[in-house]
Design an enzyme around this catalytic site. Structure first.
Site, mmCIF file in Angstrom:
data_model
loop_
_atom_site.group_PDB
_atom_site.id
_atom_site.type_symbol
_atom_site.label_atom_id
_atom_site.label_comp_id
_atom_site.label_asym_id
_atom_site.label_seq_id
_atom_site.Cartn_x
_atom_site.Cartn_y
_atom_site.Cartn_z
ATOM 1 N N LYS A 114 30.184 36.072 -48.476
ATOM 2 C CA LYS A 114 31.186 37.123 -47.889
ATOM 3 C C LYS A 114 31.675 36.494 -46.289
ATOM 4 O O LYS A 114 32.788 36.803 -45.997
ATOM 5 C CB LYS A 114 30.330 38.267 -47.478
ATOM 6 C CG LYS A 114 30.129 39.244 -48.689
ATOM 7 C CD LYS A 114 29.643 40.672 -48.325
ATOM 8 C CE LYS A 114 29.528 41.473 -49.581
ATOM 9 N NZ LYS A 114 29.233 42.842 -49.240
ATOM 10 N N LYS A 198 32.296 37.898 -60.406
ATOM 11 C CA LYS A 198 31.807 39.184 -60.603
ATOM 12 C C LYS A 198 33.091 40.559 -60.251
ATOM 13 O O LYS A 198 33.939 39.980 -59.355
ATOM 14 C CB LYS A 198 30.614 39.592 -60.027
ATOM 15 C CG LYS A 198 30.659 39.733 -58.559
ATOM 16 C CD LYS A 198 29.415 40.423 -57.785
ATOM 17 C CE LYS A 198 29.815 40.818 -56.452
ATOM 18 N NZ LYS A 198 28.846 41.269 -55.660
ATOM 19 N N LYS A 201 34.878 45.221 -55.720
ATOM 20 C CA LYS A 201 35.824 46.135 -54.938
ATOM 21 C C LYS A 201 36.825 45.264 -53.905
ATOM 22 O O LYS A 201 37.937 45.860 -53.740
ATOM 23 C CB LYS A 201 34.939 47.107 -53.907
ATOM 24 C CG LYS A 201 34.140 47.842 -54.537
ATOM 25 C CD LYS A 201 33.165 48.496 -53.554
ATOM 26 C CE LYS A 201 31.923 49.412 -54.086
ATOM 27 N NZ LYS A 201 31.143 49.729 -53.178
HETATM 28 P P1 AMP Z 1 27.879 47.895 -53.920
HETATM 29 O O1 AMP Z 1 28.985 48.456 -54.328
HETATM 30 O O2 AMP Z 1 28.006 46.362 -53.574
HETATM 31 O O3 AMP Z 1 27.004 48.428 -52.806
HETATM 32 O O4 AMP Z 1 26.821 47.792 -55.127
HETATM 33 C C1 AMP Z 1 26.158 48.712 -55.626
HETATM 34 C C2 AMP Z 1 25.481 48.448 -56.963
HETATM 35 O O5 AMP Z 1 26.377 48.085 -58.020
HETATM 36 C C3 AMP Z 1 24.522 47.417 -56.690
HETATM 37 O O6 AMP Z 1 23.394 47.577 -57.422
HETATM 38 C C4 AMP Z 1 25.164 46.234 -57.165
HETATM 39 O O7 AMP Z 1 24.385 45.101 -57.581
HETATM 40 C C5 AMP Z 1 26.014 46.776 -58.449
HETATM 41 N N1 AMP Z 1 27.194 45.877 -58.677
HETATM 42 C C6 AMP Z 1 28.095 45.738 -57.985
HETATM 43 N N2 AMP Z 1 29.085 44.817 -58.516
HETATM 44 C C7 AMP Z 1 28.540 44.807 -60.035
HETATM 45 C C8 AMP Z 1 28.916 44.282 -61.035
HETATM 46 N N3 AMP Z 1 30.527 43.332 -61.054
HETATM 47 N N4 AMP Z 1 28.082 43.900 -62.000
HETATM 48 C C9 AMP Z 1 26.947 44.749 -62.124
HETATM 49 N N5 AMP Z 1 26.421 45.134 -61.084
HETATM 50 C C10 AMP Z 1 27.265 45.415 -60.174
#
Ligand code: AMP
Ligand code: TRP
Length: 334
Positions: A114, A198, A201
């Site tokens: 990041k 991955k 967003k």
């Molecule tokens: P965040 O939006 O980064 O707060 O992520 C929220 C949840 O979604 C966390 O548990 C992440 O590990 C999961 N997550 C985010 N991106 C992915 C992805 N590409 N594949 C699987 N899990 C994800």
């Protein structure tokens, strides 16, 4: 020592939730709420680690709550709240900043990703972000944490911090060591444009992800355009080892259709990827578009969403206050 099971997880309110969040985290959240006591937190303080426009942040917090409810979380069963509304998170984070080691944080790969090339310019918050995450979990003495694979390293750090606190303050088993709950095939849903990254967003191209609010046409277009492979679908997983985009589509299909990968390959081997894509788009449309419609509907009544947060905050605060009292005592704060 047997202790009460408690699930905790957090999602950052940083915009569009996507298929990776849905398969990697949200779907698990929903099934767990029928098995254990669960707390799901919109981690607004984590979002501040990269600059957020205040109005956009406010909006995104409510949209994240709407996404929780639209995917099936029930505020009567799960505690749904936002992190900054319970002051214990910030207080414990400070205490844990003093337990955690610089050397431990220096190993965190997410910070390296990041912060990019100019680390000197990253916020201090981004660097100590994993300590705040440990505080989120330990504030409630949570035992189980459903997350995608990208959070595994942060969770290991939370365990290290819990262990060091228990040792430093001579209070064995005070903090439980939280267990990660990571889904098997969709632990890391990959970008539709580059199977080595991955789904996220923050990736620039919207074609790289399926957003929960995408229309049927958008889902169709994105899946059609998704990178796959010019060869036919093989009959074994090994042949997909060097084809990350094709493997990603098959993993997603397997998860959404609730069919094992072996069965999917059995059914589809010898066919073109366009065949898989048509079926996958249909399944995604029937699973994701109702969620998107519900999110939009829920966002019309913002006071309802604020009410959910208020109720959640009261319940969360109740647990946090008791724990903070004990933590302060352990540390020697009057
Ligand atoms: P965040 O939006 O980064 O707060 O992520 C929220 C949840 O979604 C966390 O548990 C992440 O590990 C999961 N997550 C985010 N991106 C992915 C992805 N590409 N594949 C699987 N899990 C994800
Ligand atoms: N760091 C997590 C992410 O980016 C979000 C998060 C914050 C979290 N606190 C947490 C996840 C506590 C699980 C438990 O996805």
């Amino acid at each position: 020592m047997s202790r009460k099971k408690l699930v905790f997880s957090g999602v950052q309110p940083t915009g569009n939730l996507h298929l990776g969040n849905y398969l990697g985290a949200l779907k698990n959240f929903v099934s767990l709420q029928n098995e254990m006591e669960c707390m799901y937190c919109v981690v607004d303080l984590h979002a501040l680690t990269t600059f957020q426009k205040p109005d956009v942040l406010r909006n995104n917090v409510l949209e994240t709550v709407a996404s929780f409810i639209a995917t099936g979380l029930n505020p009567d069963k799960s505690i749904i709240f936002n992190q900054s509304s319970v002051s214990g998170h910030a207080q414990l984070a400070w205490i844990l900043n003093c337990v955690s080691r610089i050397g431990w944080l220096n190993r965190m790969t997410q910070f390296k990703d990041k912060a990019g090339t100019d680390k000197e310019k990253a916020s201090v918050g981004l660097y100590i972000y994993p300590n705040l995450m440990a505080a989120d979990i330990l504030l409630y003495k949570a035992t189980h944490v459903p997350v995608g694979a990208d959070q595994k390293q942060h969770l290991e750090l939370s365990r290290d911090i819990a262990q060091k606190f228990n040792k430093d303050f001579n209070c064995k088993d005070f903090f439980p060591l939280p267990e990660p709950l990571i889904p098997k095939n969709v632990a890391r849903v990959m970008s539709l444009r580059d199977g080595t990254k991955k789904m996220s967003k923050s990736e620039e191209s919207d074609y790289s992800r399926i957003n929960l609010k995408d229309s049927a046409e958008e889902i169709n277009k994105k899946i059609k355009k998704a990178k796959s492979d010019s060869e036919q679908i093989p009959d074994n997983l090994k042949s997909l080892e060097k084809k990350p985009e094709a493997l990603n589509l098959i993993n997603i299909y397997s998860e959404i259709s609730e069919t094992t990968i072996e069965k999917v390959l059995n059914e589809m081997s010898g066919k073109e990827y366009s065949f898989l894509k048509t079926k996958l788009a249909d399944l995604l449309i029937s699973e994701i578009t109702p969620v998107g419609k519900e999110i939009k509907k829920l966002l019309v009544d913002r006071s309802h969403l604020e009410e959910i947060l208020k109720k959640g905050r009261e319940k969360a605060n109740f647990i946090a206050e008791e724990n903070i009292k004990n933590i302060r005592e352990k540390v020697g704060l009057i």
